[in-house]
Design a protein around this motif. Structure first.
Motif, PDB file in Angstrom:
ATOM      1  N   ASN A 198       0.925  -1.160  -0.103  1.00  0.00           N
ATOM      2  CA  ASN A 198      -0.063  -0.116  -0.094  1.00  0.00           C
ATOM      3  C   ASN A 198       0.984   1.256  -0.051  1.00  0.00           C
ATOM      4  N   GLU A 199       0.296   2.410  -0.033  1.00  0.00           N
ATOM      5  CA  GLU A 199       1.206   3.482  -0.126  1.00  0.00           C
ATOM      6  C   GLU A 199       1.761   3.953   0.730  1.00  0.00           C
ATOM      7  N   GLU A 200       1.436   3.709   1.979  1.00  0.00           N
ATOM      8  CA  GLU A 200       2.096   4.324   3.197  1.00  0.00           C
ATOM      9  C   GLU A 200       3.260   3.268   3.177  1.00  0.00           C
ATOM     10  N   GLU A 201       3.060   2.002   3.000  1.00  0.00           N
ATOM     11  CA  GLU A 201       4.234   1.010   3.229  1.00  0.00           C
ATOM     12  C   GLU A 201       5.264   1.284   2.121  1.00  0.00           C
ATOM     13  N   PHE A 252      10.342  -4.461  -1.094  1.00  0.00           N
ATOM     14  CA  PHE A 252       9.773  -5.582  -1.031  1.00  0.00           C
ATOM     15  C   PHE A 252       8.343  -5.419  -1.112  1.00  0.00           C
ATOM     16  N   LEU A 253       7.267  -5.955  -1.751  1.00  0.00           N
ATOM     17  CA  LEU A 253       5.957  -5.892  -1.629  1.00  0.00           C
ATOM     18  C   LEU A 253       5.405  -7.125  -0.729  1.00  0.00           C
TER      19      LEU A 253
END
Length: 125
Positions: free
Chosen positions: A21-24, A72-73
């Motif tokens: 997600n964007e924050e991560e 890393f996703l």
């Protein structure tokens, strides 16, 4: 006589980009790595010969460099990569890596993933 040596790296705390997600993607997160590496401890190793022991400092440095410089996703990919570093020596017979994301869930201490590797006993390497 066959001896089995076990190297254990306990609670290696690092920060990396992990998640999708964007924050991560924009903020590094804390992770905690635990690894266990099994290899045969031959007589030369037991006789205090540095050249015949697995160098845990080198393994740890490679893990730190890979994790801190990576993105890393998935926790699965990160854990798989670290396991790959741990088994990157022909002596390793078994290894297990657990990586915790301490702040992944609001009401849990952490979320973790564990992967393990066991050498094929038919191989002579």
């Amino acid at each position: 006589m066959n001896h089995n040596a076990i190297i254990t790296i306990t609670n290696l705390r690092l920060r990396t980009f992990i998640g999708f997600n964007e924050e991560e993607k924009s903020k590094q997160q804390d992770i905690v790595i635990n690894a266990e590496i099994h290899y045969p401890a031959n007589n030369l190793c037991l006789s205090d010969d540095v050249d015949n022991a697995l160098n845990y400092k080198n393994i740890c440095k490679k893990i730190i460099q890979h994790v801190e410089s990576g993105r890393f996703l998935l926790l699965e990919k990160l854990t798989s990569d670290v396991l790959g570093i741990c088994i990157d020596h022909p002596w390793v017979r078994y290894a297990q890596v657990r990586i915790d994301k301490p702040h992944a869930l609001r009401f849990a201490d952490s979320v973790s993933l564990t992967l393990s590797y066991e050498a094929d006993n038919d191989k002579n390497s």
